[in-house]
Design an enzyme around this catalytic site. Structure first.
Site, PDB file in Angstrom:
ATOM      1  NE  ARG A   1      -3.189   0.512   3.227  1.00 38.49           N
ATOM      2  CZ  ARG A   1      -3.420   0.318   4.584  1.00 38.49           C
ATOM      3  NH1 ARG A   1      -2.738   1.212   5.380  1.00 38.49           N
ATOM      4  NH2 ARG A   1      -4.237  -0.131   4.906  1.00 38.49           N
ATOM      5  CE1 TYR A   2       0.624   4.511   4.259  1.00 40.23           C
ATOM      6  CE2 TYR A   2       0.872   2.295   5.147  1.00 40.23           C
ATOM      7  CZ  TYR A   2       0.217   3.444   5.097  1.00 40.23           C
ATOM      8  OH  TYR A   2      -1.023   3.600   6.125  1.00 40.23           O
TER       9      TYR A   2
ATOM     10  NE  ARG B   1       5.456   2.229   6.382  1.00 39.72           N
ATOM     11  CZ  ARG B   1       4.838   3.445   5.849  1.00 39.72           C
ATOM     12  NH1 ARG B   1       5.536   3.688   4.680  1.00 39.72           N
ATOM     13  NH2 ARG B   1       4.058   4.246   6.559  1.00 39.72           N
TER      14      ARG B   1
ATOM     15  CB  CYS C   1      -4.346 -16.047  15.640  1.00 34.56           C
ATOM     16  SG  CYS C   1      -3.805 -14.907  14.641  1.00 34.56           S
TER      17      CYS C   1
ATOM     18  CB  CYS D   1      -8.722 -11.006  18.550  1.00 35.71           C
ATOM     19  SG  CYS D   1      -6.939 -11.255  19.085  1.00 35.71           S
TER      20      CYS D   1
ATOM     21  CB  CYS E   1      -9.498 -10.373  14.037  1.00 35.56           C
ATOM     22  SG  CYS E   1      -8.066 -10.579  12.572  1.00 35.56           S
TER      23      CYS E   1
ATOM     24  NE  ARG F   1      -4.549  -8.313   7.330  1.00 32.61           N
ATOM     25  CZ  ARG F   1      -3.232  -7.993   7.806  1.00 32.61           C
ATOM     26  NH1 ARG F   1      -2.747  -8.726   8.875  1.00 32.61           N
ATOM     27  NH2 ARG F   1      -2.970  -6.732   7.414  1.00 32.61           N
TER      28      ARG F   1
ATOM     29  CG  ASP G   1      -9.003  -1.267  10.774  1.00 27.73           C
ATOM     30  OD1 ASP G   1      -8.933  -0.060  10.755  1.00 27.73           O
ATOM     31  OD2 ASP G   1      -8.255  -2.236  11.061  1.00 27.73           O
TER      32      ASP G   1
ATOM     33  CG  ASP H   1      -5.448   1.488   8.189  1.00 28.99           C
ATOM     34  OD1 ASP H   1      -5.082   2.316   7.083  1.00 28.99           O
ATOM     35  OD2 ASP H   1      -4.719   0.353   8.318  1.00 28.99           O
TER      36      ASP H   1
ATOM     37  CE  LYS I   1      -1.626   0.930  10.238  1.00 24.43           C
ATOM     38  NZ  LYS I   1      -0.954   0.344   9.116  1.00 24.43           N
TER      39      LYS I   1
END
Ligand SMILES: *Cc1c(COP(=O)(O)O)cnc(C)c1O
Length: 345
Positions: free
Chosen positions: A84-85, A88, A97, A101, A104, A106, A265, A302, A309
């Protein structure tokens, strides 16, 4: 790439008050996983640990939000990579995981089929990074990268280190919080071979700071790995100033530097965790000046659609030409004379 072996807790005995029909209904859509260790931190139903890991019918009620609001799939030039950037990239090296969570970002991927990244997919990613010399910072994410076994991690890191323009490697992991026994001296020694390597972990509540998570962070910090922390602002979990002060100062004492406080998000199935941005700004205002500056994270949203962000700050300055009226941490208004445009020339 291979995953470590680990078993998730049989949580049912912790969940007597929970109707198993509801549990099954939610987990059929959004799989549940909790480690014995993380479940042991629950003090009572509905406490901040419970809320983070136990399924809730409210997850199914949220159908308005998008499963992928950050447009990560669209920003993926090769499978498993988000670019995206300019300088990076994020590598989704695992979709596993220890704890799923409930909030989450994702949620659309985690736990779905437990696919392992194939060597073929990985080498396509390496090839992409190798021909994009503008990429200086590679972030391993997932899922949790530390769910891969040591040999797989070593392969990934060794390959990335053959690319001269990759200056730093970061790992985003919640394992120190949810499965701290995974952080061994052996793992720390392995990671240490790939400096400069940074780890951002993910504590959301002071109850997650325990002797076990402290030991995990100590192993990593002693291996010279700079540790940061990304907290998600969660309704009913940590949306109070007192909790945040305690969490952020507690982290500093573990040599973990608070990095980001994330506004939720807008991910489908997580709407019940949302707080207002007003609340987030109020918390930042209540931290700055009152506790060590090292303990204060950037509060970021974000933006949807992959816009990136953006850091938000409480509005503490009124600009009137070259006269600034600035509010201090105690609420006092102080005049500051800026240089004028003329003087600037
Ligand atoms: C958050 C994020 C990064 C890293 O951003 P930093 O502000 O450098 O921590 C990189 N790529 C994507 C897609 C991200 O979401």
């Amino acid at each position: 790439m291979r995953y470590i072996k680990h078993t998730s807790a049989s949580i049912c005995n912790k969940v007597q008050s929970y109707s198993s029909d509801d549990f099954r209904l939610v987990s059929a859509r959004y799989p549940v996983s909790v480690t014995d260790y993380y479940a042991s931190l629950i003090k009572r139903p509905d406490d901040p640990i419970w809320k983070q890991c136990m399924p809730d019918l409210l997850e199914l009620e949220d159908t308005a939000q998008d499963p992928d609001p950050l447009d990560e799939s669209a920003l993926s030039p090769v499978p498993g990579l988000i670019h995206r950037y300019p300088d990076r990239v994020v590598l989704l090296v695992s979709n596993r995981c220890p704890v799923h969570c409930r909030f989450c970002m994702r949620k659309r991927l985690v736990g779905s089929g437990d696919v392992q990244m194939s060597n073929d997919a990985f080498y396509k990613i390496v090839e992409y990074i190798a021909v994009h010399s503008e990429i200086h910072d590679v972030i391993l994410s997932g899922g949790d990268p530390l769910m891969l076994d040591d040999a797989s991690l070593k392969t990934i890191l060794t390959e990335l280190r053959t690319i001269p323009h990759v200056a730093i490697i970061r790992i985003g992991t919640r394992v120190p919080v949810t499965l701290p026994s995974r952080i061994t001296p052996e793992l720390s020694a392995l990671l240490q071979e790939f400096h400069p390597l940074y780890i951002n972990t993910h504590f959301n509540h002071p109850d997650e700071i325990t002797p076990d998570s402290t030991t995990a962070c100590t192993f990593l910090a002693d291996a010279g790995i700079p540790l940061g922390n990304q907290t998600v602002l969660l309704k009913g979990v940590n949306d109070s100033l007192e909790t945040m002060r305690c969490l952020m100062t507690g982290l500093l004492a573990l040599r973990v530097r608070p990095y980001y406080l994330h506004q939720m998000d807008l991910v489908q199935g997580t709407a019940h965790f949302r707080t207002s941005v007003r609340k987030g700004l109020e918390i930042i205002k209540g931290l700055r000046g009152h506790i060590s500056g090292l303990a204060i994270p950037h509060y970021v949203i974000d933006l949807a659609g992959g816009k990136g962000k953006v850091a938000l700050l409480p509005d503490d300055v009124t600009i009137n030409g070259s006269t600034l009226l600035i509010r201090t941490y105690t609420g006092e208004l102080i005049t500051y004379r800026d240089i004028s445009e003329k003087e600037e020339e």
